[in-house]
Design a protein around this motif. Structure first.
Motif, PDB file in Angstrom:
ATOM      1  N   GLY A 385      30.790  28.093  26.394  1.00  0.00           N
ATOM      2  CA  GLY A 385      32.217  27.790  26.486  1.00  0.00           C
ATOM      3  C   GLY A 385      33.064  29.031  26.265  1.00  0.00           C
ATOM      4  N   SER A 386      32.704  29.839  25.267  1.00  0.00           N
ATOM      5  CA  SER A 386      33.436  31.079  25.004  1.00  0.00           C
ATOM      6  C   SER A 386      33.294  32.063  26.152  1.00  0.00           C
ATOM      7  N   LEU A 387      32.101  32.106  26.750  1.00  0.00           N
ATOM      8  CA  LEU A 387      31.872  32.969  27.907  1.00  0.00           C
ATOM      9  C   LEU A 387      32.812  32.598  29.049  1.00  0.00           C
ATOM     10  N   ASN A 388      32.932  31.309  29.341  1.00  0.00           N
ATOM     11  CA  ASN A 388      33.807  30.886  30.430  1.00  0.00           C
ATOM     12  C   ASN A 388      35.272  31.134  30.098  1.00  0.00           C
ATOM     13  N   MET A 389      35.643  30.992  28.835  1.00  0.00           N
ATOM     14  CA  MET A 389      37.018  31.324  28.461  1.00  0.00           C
ATOM     15  C   MET A 389      37.273  32.811  28.662  1.00  0.00           C
ATOM     16  N   ALA A 390      36.279  33.644  28.340  1.00  0.00           N
ATOM     17  CA  ALA A 390      36.415  35.086  28.552  1.00  0.00           C
ATOM     18  C   ALA A 390      36.577  35.408  30.029  1.00  0.00           C
ATOM     19  N   LEU A 391      35.769  34.761  30.887  1.00  0.00           N
ATOM     20  CA  LEU A 391      35.887  34.988  32.330  1.00  0.00           C
ATOM     21  C   LEU A 391      37.253  34.545  32.843  1.00  0.00           C
ATOM     22  N   PHE A 392      37.765  33.444  32.304  1.00  0.00           N
ATOM     23  CA  PHE A 392      39.083  32.959  32.702  1.00  0.00           C
ATOM     24  C   PHE A 392      40.169  33.971  32.340  1.00  0.00           C
ATOM     25  N   VAL A 393      40.199  34.393  31.081  1.00  0.00           N
ATOM     26  CA  VAL A 393      41.249  35.299  30.618  1.00  0.00           C
ATOM     27  C   VAL A 393      41.144  36.650  31.312  1.00  0.00           C
ATOM     28  N   PHE A 394      39.937  37.193  31.392  1.00  0.00           N
ATOM     29  CA  PHE A 394      39.759  38.533  31.944  1.00  0.00           C
ATOM     30  C   PHE A 394      40.159  38.597  33.410  1.00  0.00           C
ATOM     31  N   ASN A 395      39.823  37.554  34.163  1.00  0.00           N
ATOM     32  CA  ASN A 395      40.151  37.570  35.585  1.00  0.00           C
ATOM     33  C   ASN A 395      41.626  37.363  35.864  1.00  0.00           C
ATOM     34  N   LEU A 396      42.406  36.995  34.868  1.00  0.00           N
ATOM     35  CA  LEU A 396      43.845  36.843  35.060  1.00  0.00           C
ATOM     36  C   LEU A 396      44.596  38.165  34.940  1.00  0.00           C
ATOM     37  N   LEU A 397      43.935  39.219  34.490  1.00  0.00           N
ATOM     38  CA  LEU A 397      44.624  40.512  34.396  1.00  0.00           C
ATOM     39  C   LEU A 397      45.154  40.907  35.773  1.00  0.00           C
ATOM     40  N   PRO A 398      46.441  41.297  35.853  1.00  0.00           N
ATOM     41  CA  PRO A 398      47.057  41.590  37.157  1.00  0.00           C
ATOM     42  C   PRO A 398      46.659  42.944  37.720  1.00  0.00           C
ATOM     43  N   LEU A 399      45.363  43.169  37.846  1.00  0.00           N
ATOM     44  CA  LEU A 399      44.841  44.440  38.343  1.00  0.00           C
ATOM     45  C   LEU A 399      43.755  44.166  39.369  1.00  0.00           C
ATOM     46  N   LEU A 400      43.811  44.858  40.511  1.00  0.00           N
ATOM     47  CA  LEU A 400      42.696  44.817  41.444  1.00  0.00           C
ATOM     48  C   LEU A 400      41.520  45.566  40.826  1.00  0.00           C
ATOM     49  N   PRO A 401      40.293  45.124  41.077  1.00  0.00           N
ATOM     50  CA  PRO A 401      39.864  44.090  42.020  1.00  0.00           C
ATOM     51  C   PRO A 401      39.770  42.699  41.400  1.00  0.00           C
ATOM     52  N   LEU A 402      40.333  42.481  40.214  1.00  0.00           N
ATOM     53  CA  LEU A 402      40.283  41.175  39.569  1.00  0.00           C
ATOM     54  C   LEU A 402      41.156  40.181  40.318  1.00  0.00           C
ATOM     55  N   ASP A 403      40.877  38.901  40.124  1.00  0.00           N
ATOM     56  CA  ASP A 403      41.641  37.858  40.816  1.00  0.00           C
ATOM     57  C   ASP A 403      43.128  37.954  40.514  1.00  0.00           C
ATOM     58  N   GLY A 404      43.456  38.305  39.268  1.00  0.00           N
ATOM     59  CA  GLY A 404      44.862  38.429  38.902  1.00  0.00           C
ATOM     60  C   GLY A 404      45.592  39.487  39.690  1.00  0.00           C
ATOM     61  N   GLY A 405      44.887  40.516  40.149  1.00  0.00           N
ATOM     62  CA  GLY A 405      45.536  41.542  40.967  1.00  0.00           C
ATOM     63  C   GLY A 405      45.981  40.995  42.304  1.00  0.00           C
ATOM     64  N   HIS A 406      45.146  40.174  42.942  1.00  0.00           N
ATOM     65  CA  HIS A 406      45.529  39.551  44.214  1.00  0.00           C
ATOM     66  C   HIS A 406      46.662  38.545  44.008  1.00  0.00           C
ATOM     67  N   VAL A 407      46.618  37.820  42.898  1.00  0.00           N
ATOM     68  CA  VAL A 407      47.702  36.880  42.599  1.00  0.00           C
ATOM     69  C   VAL A 407      49.009  37.628  42.420  1.00  0.00           C
ATOM     70  N   ALA A 408      48.961  38.729  41.673  1.00  0.00           N
ATOM     71  CA  ALA A 408      50.176  39.514  41.458  1.00  0.00           C
ATOM     72  C   ALA A 408      50.737  40.038  42.773  1.00  0.00           C
ATOM     73  N   GLY A 409      49.863  40.503  43.679  1.00  0.00           N
ATOM     74  CA  GLY A 409      50.327  40.982  44.974  1.00  0.00           C
ATOM     75  C   GLY A 409      50.982  39.889  45.791  1.00  0.00           C
ATOM     76  N   ALA A 410      50.399  38.682  45.783  1.00  0.00           N
ATOM     77  CA  ALA A 410      50.974  37.562  46.530  1.00  0.00           C
ATOM     78  C   ALA A 410      52.321  37.155  45.947  1.00  0.00           C
ATOM     79  N   LEU A 411      52.419  37.103  44.626  1.00  0.00           N
ATOM     80  CA  LEU A 411      53.681  36.720  43.991  1.00  0.00           C
ATOM     81  C   LEU A 411      54.765  37.757  44.249  1.00  0.00           C
ATOM     82  N   TYR A 412      54.387  39.029  44.243  1.00  0.00           N
ATOM     83  CA  TYR A 412      55.369  40.075  44.546  1.00  0.00           C
ATOM     84  C   TYR A 412      55.877  39.932  45.969  1.00  0.00           C
ATOM     85  N   GLU A 413      54.952  39.645  46.892  1.00  0.00           N
ATOM     86  CA  GLU A 413      55.360  39.443  48.283  1.00  0.00           C
ATOM     87  C   GLU A 413      56.336  38.280  48.407  1.00  0.00           C
TER      88      GLU A 413
END
Length: 467
Positions: A385-413
């Motif tokens: 459970g802690s591992l999945n929470m870590a994957l969730f939080v870490f991937n939200l960072l607004p930096l490529l190549p993480l998922d959060g980076g693509h989200v940030a780019g789409a929101l900026y657009e």
């Protein structure tokens, strides 16, 4: 789209032992294998979180892979190749058209590159993206999706990890509990009064007995009343004891099904003052504030009761905030890891830990003698459970190549298109995410370096439940 670094918190224990035998070794190996399978399943479900909405929105997905490196197994179903690669420390899905062409250009044609290294990186990313797009695929590329659909696709992976974290951590909370609660039953009666800070655990001949020992209290006694008041909980009776320093008070305990009445005189002792969160209060000069309180010399039994379903949001929120605090302070914490790995500094048990370290903890949980079978299972489930929470939080960072980076780019657009519309200006077109590829390379390099450092630290200075 998922990295190979795991951020988790581990608390080192004391007094725990492992008696190594064939059975213990087998249990430890099985636990590590279960962790490895759980990690692979978490990664696979993360990528399904991307795959399902991408296909639902009509994007052409050519690959779904768990792992990196050489392909171990694959099978094509329709237009998508599904497979497993040799290094199961991440995964990805390959969607057509992740990067848009320059505005006004044919999607299949990339303009000539400049000689600048950053521009070359961006142009190379666009060129590779355009080469995958066939003549009939232009309407099925990722960058043509509306902003909200791109956000859904990119958040699908982290959302899947969040759902897994809620299910696993919430399941542990409602079945085995996550909070240790002191009871009114005596677990330990200290034989003598020892000065604080001596570090001794045996009584010298001239040490006076504790009030509890002098009153004849025994382990297993349940406190019924103190100073004429019924005992409703440990916190309440502890406060009563603290306020009764120097007074002889009546005490009733239940022993072997019958009530035993005695008297006890708490002795005065000086302790540090703490706030509601248990933090030591400090004076203006930085020294701890102290107070004189009553002491009898007992420790209560502690239980870990199952929690109601209403506690699950709080359990998940605590896991999220704890993981987020590690991620936010990651640069400083990685310096601490390096100092521990290459120097004499101690390893922070609440700091970042890598895949090898988490696997080691899983094996220790299965092998420790003092942990019951039920607690071993819940411990392993909590780790996942802690591992999945870590994957969730870490991937939200607004930096490529993480998922959060693509989200940030789409929101900026979406934001700049909205601003242009409000100002009655022409549509600025899609945001050129490929321009951020230099950032992606830097972040990717840092992730690799961090993973290697954690791997080394987990081998030479591991975090251990054995203390």
């Amino acid at each position: 789209m998922t990295g190979g670094t795991v951020l988790a918190a581990a608390t080192a224990g004391s007094g725990l032992t492992i008696t190594w035998s064939v059975g213990t070794v087998v249990l430890a190996v099985v636990a590590v294998l279960v962790f490895a399978l759980g990690l692979a399943a978490s990664i696979a479900l993360h990528e399904i979180g991307h795959l399902v909405p991408a296909k639902r929105f009509g994007v052409k997905v050519t690959q779904y892979m768990v792992g990196f490196g050489p392909t171990v197994w694959s099978r094509r179903r329709g237009e998508t190749e599904y497979g497993v690669k040799g290094v199961p420390l991440g995964g990805y899905i390959r969607m057509l058209g992740m990067f848009p062409p320059h505005r006004g250009e044919d999607p299949s044609v990339v303009r000539e590159s400049s000689t600048g290294i950053f521009q070359t990186m961006a142009d190379d990313a666009r060129r590779l993206s355009a080469e995958e797009v066939g003549p009939d695929d232009d309407h099925r590329v990722f960058w043509r999706l509306p902003v909200w659909k791109r956000v859904v696709v990119m958040l699908g992976g982290p959302a899947m990890n969040l759902l897994l974290a809620v299910a696993l951590l919430g399941g542990v909370a409602v079945t085995a509990g996550t909070v240790v609660v002191p009871t009114t039953t005596v677990a330990v009666v200290q034989e003598c009064v020892l000065p604080a800070g001596t570090g001794r655990d045996t009584c010298p001949e001239d040490a006076p007995p504790t009030p509890a020992a002098e009153a004849g209290l025994l382990a297993g006694d349940r406190l019924v009343s103190f100073d004429g008041r019924p005992v409703t909980g440990w916190d309440a009776v502890r406060d009563d004891i603290r306020d009764a320093a120097g007074r002889r008070v009546p005490l009733v305990v239940e022993r072997d099904g019958r009530e035993v009445t005695t008297t006890i005189t708490p002795i005065a002792t000086r302790v540090a003052r703490v706030d509601e969160d248990g933090e030591v209060l400090l004076a203006d000069d930085g020294r701890p504030l102290t107070e004189e309180v009553g002491f009898i010399g007992v420790r209560p039994e502690q239980v870990q009761p199952a929690q109601p379903l209403s506690d699950v949001p709080g359990v998940v929120l605590d896991a999220f905030t704890g993981t987020a605090s590690v991620v936010v302070t990651l640069p400083v914490r990685m310096i601490d890891v390096a100092q521990a790995a290459f120097g004499d500094a101690p390893r922070d048990p609440d700091g970042p830990i890598g895949i090898v370290g988490v696997g080691r903890l899983s094996g220790e949980i299965a092998a420790i003698d003092q942990i019951s079978s039920v607690d071993k299972v819940t411990g392993l489930v909590s780790i996942m459970g802690s591992l999945n929470m870590a994957l969730f939080v870490f991937n939200l960072l607004p930096l490529l190549p993480l998922d959060g980076g693509h989200v940030a780019g789409a929101l900026y657009e979406g934001a700049r298109r909205r601003v242009a519309a409000l100002r009655r200006r022409p549509d600025p077109g899609p945001f050129d995410v490929a321009r951020l590829m230099p950032v992606a390379y830097v972040v990717g390099g840092l992730l690799v370096a961090m993973s290697v450092l954690l791997l080394y630290a987990d081998i030479v200075r591991p975090i251990s439940l054995l203390g």
